[in-house]
Design an enzyme around this catalytic site. Structure first.
Site, PDB file in Angstrom:
ATOM      1  CG  ASN A   1      -2.391  -1.233   1.064  1.00 50.23           C
ATOM      2  OD1 ASN A   1      -2.834  -1.081   0.116  1.00 50.23           O
ATOM      3  ND2 ASN A   1      -1.983  -1.698   2.177  1.00 50.23           N
TER       4      ASN A   1
ATOM      5  CB  SER B   1      -2.304   2.846   7.933  1.00 47.10           C
ATOM      6  OG  SER B   1      -1.107   1.380   8.537  1.00 47.10           O
TER       7      SER B   1
ATOM      8  CG  HIS C   1       4.687  -2.120   5.555  1.00 51.80           C
ATOM      9  ND1 HIS C   1       4.689  -0.724   5.696  1.00 51.80           N
ATOM     10  CD2 HIS C   1       3.344  -2.296   5.063  1.00 51.80           C
ATOM     11  CE1 HIS C   1       3.560   0.071   5.507  1.00 51.80           C
ATOM     12  NE2 HIS C   1       2.119  -1.131   5.276  1.00 51.80           N
ATOM     13  CB  ILE C   2       6.294  -7.135   1.250  1.00 54.51           C
ATOM     14  CG1 ILE C   2       7.010  -6.440  -0.254  1.00 54.51           C
ATOM     15  CG2 ILE C   2       5.681  -8.331   0.491  1.00 54.51           C
ATOM     16  CD1 ILE C   2       8.377  -7.226  -0.084  1.00 54.51           C
ATOM     17  CG  HIS C   3       0.078  -5.790   3.909  1.00 56.37           C
ATOM     18  ND1 HIS C   3      -0.453  -5.840   4.930  1.00 56.37           N
ATOM     19  CD2 HIS C   3      -0.211  -4.393   3.733  1.00 56.37           C
ATOM     20  CE1 HIS C   3      -0.856  -4.309   4.930  1.00 56.37           C
ATOM     21  NE2 HIS C   3      -0.002  -3.723   4.469  1.00 56.37           N
TER      22      HIS C   3
HETATM   23  P1  AMP Z   1      -0.731  -0.209   6.014  1.00 56.58           P
HETATM   24  O1  AMP Z   1      -1.777   0.053   6.079  1.00 56.58           O
HETATM   25  O2  AMP Z   1      -0.504  -1.339   4.095  1.00 56.58           O
HETATM   26  O3  AMP Z   1       0.416   0.746   6.140  1.00 56.58           O
HETATM   27  O4  AMP Z   1      -0.451  -1.953   6.615  1.00 56.58           O
HETATM   28  C1  AMP Z   1       0.359  -1.151   8.286  1.00 56.58           C
HETATM   29  C2  AMP Z   1      -0.370  -2.814   8.932  1.00 56.58           C
HETATM   30  O5  AMP Z   1       0.387  -2.422   9.639  1.00 56.58           O
HETATM   31  C3  AMP Z   1      -1.372  -3.217   9.140  1.00 56.58           C
HETATM   32  O6  AMP Z   1      -2.355  -3.466   8.720  1.00 56.58           O
HETATM   33  C4  AMP Z   1      -1.702  -2.680  10.970  1.00 56.58           C
HETATM   34  O7  AMP Z   1      -2.409  -3.928  10.849  1.00 56.58           O
HETATM   35  C5  AMP Z   1      -0.099  -3.752  10.896  1.00 56.58           C
HETATM   36  N1  AMP Z   1       0.279  -3.377  12.232  1.00 56.58           N
HETATM   37  C6  AMP Z   1      -0.015  -1.859  13.015  1.00 56.58           C
HETATM   38  N2  AMP Z   1       0.638  -1.697  13.817  1.00 56.58           N
HETATM   39  C7  AMP Z   1       1.292  -3.487  14.307  1.00 56.58           C
HETATM   40  C8  AMP Z   1       2.175  -4.241  15.126  1.00 56.58           C
HETATM   41  N3  AMP Z   1       2.025  -3.154  16.343  1.00 56.58           N
HETATM   42  N4  AMP Z   1       2.828  -4.902  14.964  1.00 56.58           N
HETATM   43  C9  AMP Z   1       1.911  -5.959  13.588  1.00 56.58           C
HETATM   44  N5  AMP Z   1       1.374  -5.355  12.665  1.00 56.58           N
HETATM   45  C10 AMP Z   1       1.027  -3.899  13.183  1.00 56.58           C
END
Ligand code: AMP
Length: 112
Positions: free
Chosen positions: A85, A93, A98-100
């Site tokens: 994203n 966010s 980061h790669i999901h």
């Molecule tokens: P994005 O919305 O693509 O920026 O993905 C950020 C991701 O980080 C989201 O899917 C969140 O659920 C995840 N996330 C946020 N805080 C943490 C945390 N402390 N540990 C693991 N994942 C997290």
């Protein structure tokens, strides 16, 4: 320092599934599928749009790492999705690339 840098430095706990000198992989805290893992570079690149040609081998490494982690979690035969994203409309966010990896159930397309 971003949240993900604090996970890299172990200031914030996470369920780490893989690590090497270039990247860290850990379970998403709010999983959207039975398997939801994030692969991040240790280098603090905010987002894919801010990566450059100097990151070419690192970005390749992250994708190969994502493929290997998906396989080690049993997703290679069933299939899975790899998502990055970028920015507000992309749903980003956390400002650390980061790669999901999402899998373990059929995923819809197009995304919402
Ligand atoms: P994005 O919305 O693509 O920026 O993905 C950020 C991701 O980080 C989201 O899917 C969140 O659920 C995840 N996330 C946020 N805080 C943490 C945390 N402390 N540990 C693991 N994942 C997290």
């Amino acid at each position: 320092m971003t949240l993900f840098e604090k996970i890299i430095s172990r200031e914030i706990p996470a369920e780490i599934v893989d690590e090497d000198d270039l990247c860290l992989a850990f379970r998403d805290i709010n999983p959207q599928a039975p398997v939801h893992i994030l692969v991040i570079p240790k280098k603090p690149i905010p987002r894919i749009a801010e990566s450059g040609t100097e990151d070419q081998s690192l970005l390749g490494h992250l994708l190969l790492k994502a493929s290997g982690i998906a396989a080690s979690h049993g997703l290679d035969k069933s299939g899975y999705r790899v998502v990055i994203n970028n920015g507000a409309d992309g749903g980003e966010s956390v400002p650390h690339l980061h790669i999901h990896i999402l899998g373990g159930r059929p995923l819809q397309w197009p995304p919402g």
